[in-house]
Design an enzyme around this catalytic site. Structure first.
Site, PDB file in Angstrom:
ATOM      1  N   LYS A 106      52.959  30.726  25.220  1.00  0.00           N
ATOM      2  CA  LYS A 106      51.864  31.240  24.048  1.00  0.00           C
ATOM      3  C   LYS A 106      50.691  30.736  24.542  1.00  0.00           C
ATOM      4  CE  LYS A 106      52.111  34.161  20.519  1.00  0.00           C
ATOM      5  NZ  LYS A 106      52.873  35.224  20.209  1.00  0.00           N
ATOM      6  N   ASN A 221      48.021  45.546  14.104  1.00  0.00           N
ATOM      7  CA  ASN A 221      48.707  46.284  15.241  1.00  0.00           C
ATOM      8  C   ASN A 221      50.244  46.352  14.614  1.00  0.00           C
ATOM      9  OD1 ASN A 221      50.941  46.016  17.392  1.00  0.00           O
ATOM     10  ND2 ASN A 221      49.347  46.855  18.605  1.00  0.00           N
TER      11      ASN A 221
HETATM   12  P1  NAD Z   1      46.511  41.879  14.113  1.00  0.00           P
HETATM   13  O1  NAD Z   1      45.588  40.886  14.476  1.00  0.00           O
HETATM   14  O2  NAD Z   1      46.596  43.122  14.818  1.00  0.00           O
HETATM   15  O3  NAD Z   1      46.801  41.884  12.553  1.00  0.00           O
HETATM   16  C1  NAD Z   1      47.080  40.806  11.732  1.00  0.00           C
HETATM   17  C2  NAD Z   1      46.998  41.351  10.395  1.00  0.00           C
HETATM   18  O4  NAD Z   1      47.474  40.470   9.522  1.00  0.00           O
HETATM   19  C3  NAD Z   1      45.717  42.001   9.992  1.00  0.00           C
HETATM   20  O5  NAD Z   1      45.610  43.056   9.144  1.00  0.00           O
HETATM   21  C4  NAD Z   1      45.059  41.016   9.033  1.00  0.00           C
HETATM   22  O6  NAD Z   1      43.986  41.273   8.154  1.00  0.00           O
HETATM   23  C5  NAD Z   1      46.282  40.422   8.255  1.00  0.00           C
HETATM   24  N1  NAD Z   1      46.253  39.172   7.683  1.00  0.00           N
HETATM   25  C6  NAD Z   1      45.899  37.862   8.074  1.00  0.00           C
HETATM   26  N2  NAD Z   1      45.987  36.899   7.301  1.00  0.00           N
HETATM   27  C7  NAD Z   1      46.517  37.566   6.338  1.00  0.00           C
HETATM   28  C8  NAD Z   1      46.735  37.007   4.896  1.00  0.00           C
HETATM   29  N3  NAD Z   1      46.760  35.858   4.649  1.00  0.00           N
HETATM   30  N4  NAD Z   1      47.351  38.060   4.103  1.00  0.00           N
HETATM   31  C9  NAD Z   1      47.493  39.331   4.335  1.00  0.00           C
HETATM   32  N5  NAD Z   1      47.335  39.880   5.316  1.00  0.00           N
HETATM   33  C10 NAD Z   1      46.743  38.856   6.535  1.00  0.00           C
HETATM   34  O7  NAD Z   1      47.826  40.899  14.717  1.00  0.00           O
HETATM   35  P2  NAD Z   1      49.428  41.721  15.253  1.00  0.00           P
HETATM   36  O8  NAD Z   1      49.419  41.885  16.771  1.00  0.00           O
HETATM   37  O9  NAD Z   1      49.581  42.874  14.492  1.00  0.00           O
HETATM   38  O10 NAD Z   1      50.481  40.453  14.956  1.00  0.00           O
HETATM   39  C11 NAD Z   1      50.804  40.079  13.488  1.00  0.00           C
HETATM   40  C12 NAD Z   1      51.996  39.238  13.527  1.00  0.00           C
HETATM   41  O11 NAD Z   1      52.976  39.603  14.421  1.00  0.00           O
HETATM   42  C13 NAD Z   1      51.645  37.731  14.321  1.00  0.00           C
HETATM   43  O12 NAD Z   1      52.518  36.949  13.543  1.00  0.00           O
HETATM   44  C14 NAD Z   1      51.958  38.112  15.530  1.00  0.00           C
HETATM   45  O13 NAD Z   1      52.529  36.707  16.124  1.00  0.00           O
HETATM   46  C15 NAD Z   1      53.344  38.852  15.498  1.00  0.00           C
HETATM   47  N6  NAD Z   1      53.842  39.681  16.611  1.00  0.00           N
HETATM   48  C16 NAD Z   1      52.870  40.318  17.334  1.00  0.00           C
HETATM   49  C17 NAD Z   1      53.134  41.277  18.459  1.00  0.00           C
HETATM   50  C18 NAD Z   1      52.353  42.171  19.129  1.00  0.00           C
HETATM   51  O14 NAD Z   1      52.832  42.833  19.993  1.00  0.00           O
HETATM   52  N7  NAD Z   1      51.059  42.249  18.605  1.00  0.00           N
HETATM   53  C19 NAD Z   1      54.430  40.987  18.962  1.00  0.00           C
HETATM   54  C20 NAD Z   1      55.388  39.987  18.412  1.00  0.00           C
HETATM   55  C21 NAD Z   1      55.024  39.527  17.083  1.00  0.00           C
END
Ligand code: NAD
Length: 452
Positions: A106, A221
């Protein structure tokens, strides 16, 4: 004492329990309790106002026992060394539970992308990769997007890596734009995978998906694609929330319209026709499915008390604290653990890497079919383990994952598992045959001349 919200300590606890349950011995725990390599970089960026600022970034490479390390890069003001270490270990167990030929890694950079221009972000992305390039590559360590990093950022990072190496190496990074060798279906893959596991869980607990209700925290996302695919499956999404606010409609939000609204407004807040909702109310809604899709430690003991959902689909990494987890388990909530639930992203990243290696690309339907097959199979493997040993889905996922990593480490001669628990091979199917596509399997067994 271990900090209950420190991802590194949490995953070490999860590892400890799996090692003990499997009787793998102290050496396996010692081998896996820390990342094999932890890199810190300082990246200078010329800001738009002329100042030179230095950003601190990290890359944790946990173990390469099962293949090159793999994991996303996060841009966030709250990134810490322990967060990156913990997330790299979760990646190891995620790839292992899926049977992918990878270890875990990571990356994270301490920055606030919301306050940076596109040019500053590009310079930061390129600088971060320049610093790490000697320790990365398609057969060494392969990054991908995570919180606040996009396909465009992957494109810049790939270009920088190609320049440093003087070669075209599309398999260096996944989640990149299609035109640079990205895979069909990668952008929505994590949300798609989340929904495949929700469908599998609903089947197991006898929940009718059509007409079921859901609430989602986080609308980036993962959250937005989860909403899209849940809606497609006939689930009513009652509430969503992002960092700026929430939107709630007791009759179900109009998801397609909401997605268009967010594209324009960059928040769910103020979605016409919806009521405002905050995190605590969202977690306490009477819904069938609750999806934390934001950040770590959102469902702590206090929030867990509010939960009324039947299924929690951990779309985010580490959204539930160990105490929250215990409380939910004691109340019989069916938790689909993060290392299984959100593995769709890394699975399609794997497909992307395979396609890059072949230089031959699959249509969207093929990616989707393979993803469905792999997610469902991994879910069934974990479920079988849960039933066989009367444990939670999380513990079962860790047994499957840690067993595989330990087996690889032993095969390499790194450790010996002296009195390890025997696991019948039918409980470990997903590892032995990671890419058996049911459609292909049928085609093979029906092919003339197939005597097997
Ligand atoms: P992103 O940046 O696209 O979205 C994050 C979202 O969470 C945003 O809408 C943001 O406004 C919201 N957010 C942040 N803090 C918040 C809070 N305190 N209360 C409410 N909403 C809040 O990120 P992402 O890629 O969607 O990732 C989200 C989660 O999924 C993370 O834990 C990431 O590690 C995990 N993840 C992502 C992927 C991927 O392919 N992108 C894969 C596996 C796991």
């Amino acid at each position: 004492m271990a900090d209950e919200t420190n991802p590194f300590h949490i995953v070490q606890g999860q590892l400890r329990r799996a090692v003990d349950n499997l009787h793998l011995g102290q050496s396996v725990y010692n081998l896996l309790k820390d990342p094999m390599r932890m890199i810190e970089v300082a990246v200078p960026v010329r800001m738009d106002d002329g100042r030179l600022e230095t950003f601190i970034g990290y890359r944790a490479q946990h173990t390469d026992a099962t293949g090159p390390t793999k994991g996303g890069i996060r841009f966030h003001p709250d990134v810490t060394i322990d967060e990156v270490k913990g997330l790299s270990m979760w990646m190891t167990f995620k790839t292992a539970v899926m049977g992918l030929p990878y270890g875990g890694a990571k990356g994270g950079v301490i920055c606030d992308p919301a306050q940076m221009s596109e040019r500053e972000l590009e310079e930061l992305s390129r600088g971060y990769i320049r610093r790490l390039a000697p320790m990365m590559g398609p057969e060494v360590d392969i990054p991908a997007p995570d919180v606040n990093t996009s396909a465009q950022i992957m494109g810049w990072m790939l270009d920088e890596f190609d320049r440093v190496r003087g070669q075209h190496l599309p398999g260096f990074i996944t989640g990149k734009p299609l035109v640079l060798g990205g895979s069909e279906g990668r952008t929505g893959a994590t949300g798609r995978g989340v929904v495949f596991t929700v469908l599998a869980a609903a089947k197991r607990i006898g929940l009718e998906v059509k007409g079921a209700t859901a609430a989602i925290q986080g609308f980036g996302n993962v959250g937005s694609y989860t909403a899209h695919y849940l809606h497609q499956a006939g689930v009513k999404v009652l509430a969503v929330e992002d960092v700026k606010g929430g939107a709630y409609d007791p009759d179900g939000l109009d998801v397609p319209r909401l997605l268009k609204y967010v594209e324009k407004m960059h928040t769910v807040r103020g979605f016409p026709g919806s009521q405002e909702i905050d995190t605590r109310r969202l977690f306490g809604l009477e819904v069938d499915i609750l999806v934390p899709a934001a950040l770590e430690n959102q469902i702590d003991e206090e929030n867990a008390r509010l939960v009324r959902a039947k299924i929690i689909a951990e779309a985010a990494n580490g959204p539930t604290t160990p105490e929250g987890d215990q409380l939910l388990a004691s109340r019989g909530v069916f938790i689909i653990p993060d290392i299984l639930c959100n593995a769709g992203g890394v699975t399609v990243s794997y497909f992307e890497w395979v396609q890059n290696t072949m230089g031959y690309y699959w249509p969207p339907q093929e990616v989707d079919r393979k993803l469905r097959a792999m997610m469902t199979k991994a879910f069934d493997t974990v479920y079988k383990m849960k039933q066989a040993h009367h444990i939670s889905m999380r513990e079962a996922a860790y047994l499957v994952a840690v067993h595989r990593v330990a087996e690889a480490a032993e095969a390499r001669g790194w450790v010996r598992r002296e009195n390890a628990m025997e696991i019948p091979s039918d409980q470990l199917q997903a590892m032995a045959t990671p890419l058996v596509d049911p459609a292909l399997q049928t085609a093979h067994s029906q092919a003339p001349g197939n005597l097997g």
